[in-house]
Design an enzyme around this catalytic site. Structure first.
Site, mmCIF file in Angstrom:
data_model
loop_
_atom_site.group_PDB
_atom_site.id
_atom_site.type_symbol
_atom_site.label_atom_id
_atom_site.label_comp_id
_atom_site.label_asym_id
_atom_site.label_seq_id
_atom_site.Cartn_x
_atom_site.Cartn_y
_atom_site.Cartn_z
ATOM 1 N N SER A 21 0.844 -1.187 0.000
ATOM 2 C CA SER A 21 0.000 0.000 0.000
ATOM 3 C C SER A 21 0.882 1.241 0.000
ATOM 4 O O SER A 21 2.048 1.169 -0.394
ATOM 5 C CB SER A 21 -0.946 -0.028 1.205
ATOM 6 O OG SER A 21 -1.950 0.946 1.070
ATOM 7 N N ASN A 22 0.362 2.371 0.413
ATOM 8 C CA ASN A 22 1.152 3.610 0.448
ATOM 9 C C ASN A 22 0.670 4.478 1.603
ATOM 10 O O ASN A 22 -0.236 4.093 2.343
ATOM 11 C CB ASN A 22 1.048 4.344 -0.897
ATOM 12 C CG ASN A 22 -0.391 4.678 -1.238
ATOM 13 O OD1 ASN A 22 -1.048 5.422 -0.521
ATOM 14 N ND2 ASN A 22 -0.901 4.096 -2.321
#
Ligand code: C5P
Length: 231
Positions: A21-22
């Site tokens: 993810s980020n």
């Protein structure tokens, strides 16, 4: 207007307990949804996994039992998604009934090629290689469906902000792009403020350091002006 807004990151699973993810918190997209709803626009908010109370809390009383991923609050329907593929499907589903799309989500660009059904064991290995595959580019995929709708994108960059923003404006067929240097103080991920520049095909407007809510208001001003002038 009927606005379709995306927010937050996506998660691309690796196994039942891990994902890629980020650092997106979803704050910019949620601020846009709240500001738009307060102006009386009808908002569909497609949200990746976020830990934000405000809109979600307000909506929590009205989560439907049949479709627990959908909740609503005054002028906002929230659709929860996890992966980039889910987000694309939700955007496609709601696109036909919107006048404008604001893609504030930080869609993950890569996903693991293989998703293990059971938790991957680390064993004794000291290194491990993951094979990744590109996720669909949502804006590029739906570009043929744009018609008279206004599309707004975001560009979070660490360098060459202006050149990258202008390239994405062109390549993703956008009416406006909101660019920020995520390494600048007070801008980007996980903070309450943002310092952005709004580009269209002919101009650039550099805004001062503002709260995300104020940035949202300025973006909506531009969107409403474009809609009024018919571009
Ligand atoms: O190419 P980049 O990810 O920087 O482009 C940013 C814009 O494109 C954002 O508005 C983002 O929401 C959108 N995007 C998308 N699909 C992807 C990646 C980004 O629509 N897979």
């Amino acid at each position: 207007m009927r606005l379709l807004i995306t927010a937050g990151p996506t998660r691309e699973p690796l196994d039942p307990v891990r994902f890629l993810s980020n650092r997106s918190s979803g704050k910019m997209g949620y601020a846009l949804a709240a500001a738009a709803a307060a102006r009386g626009h009808e908002v569909t908010l497609v949200s990746g996994p976020v830990a934000l109370p405000s809109l979600e809390d307000a909506a929590s009383g009205r989560i439907s039992e049949k479709r627990p991923e959908v909740a609503s609050t005054k002028n906002v329907q929230i659709v929860r998604v996890v992966t980039a593929a889910d987000m694309l499907a939700a955007v496609k589903q709601h696109l036909a009934t919107c006048d404008a799309l604001i893609m504030a989500a930080a869609v993950a660009d890569w996903r693991p090629v293989r998703v293990a059904r059971r938790k991957m064991k680390k064993g004794e290995a000291q290194t491990m290689t993951l094979e990744l595959k590109r996720t669909p580019d949502i804006l590029k995929t739906i570009a043929p469906l744009k018609g008279q709708k206004l599309f707004i994108g975001f560009a979070a960059e660490t360098h060459n902000v202006r050149a990258e923003a202008k390239r994405k404006l062109r390549e993703k067929n956008l009416d406006l792009i909101v660019a920020n240097d995520v390494t600048a103080p007070g801008a980007g991920f996980e903070v309450e403020t943002n310092r952005v520049t709004i580009f269209d095909a002919h101009s650039e407007e550099q805004l001062p350091l503002l709260s995300k809510r104020d940035v949202a208001e300025r973006i909506l001003d531009r969107l409403e002006a474009k809609r009024k002038s018919g571009r």
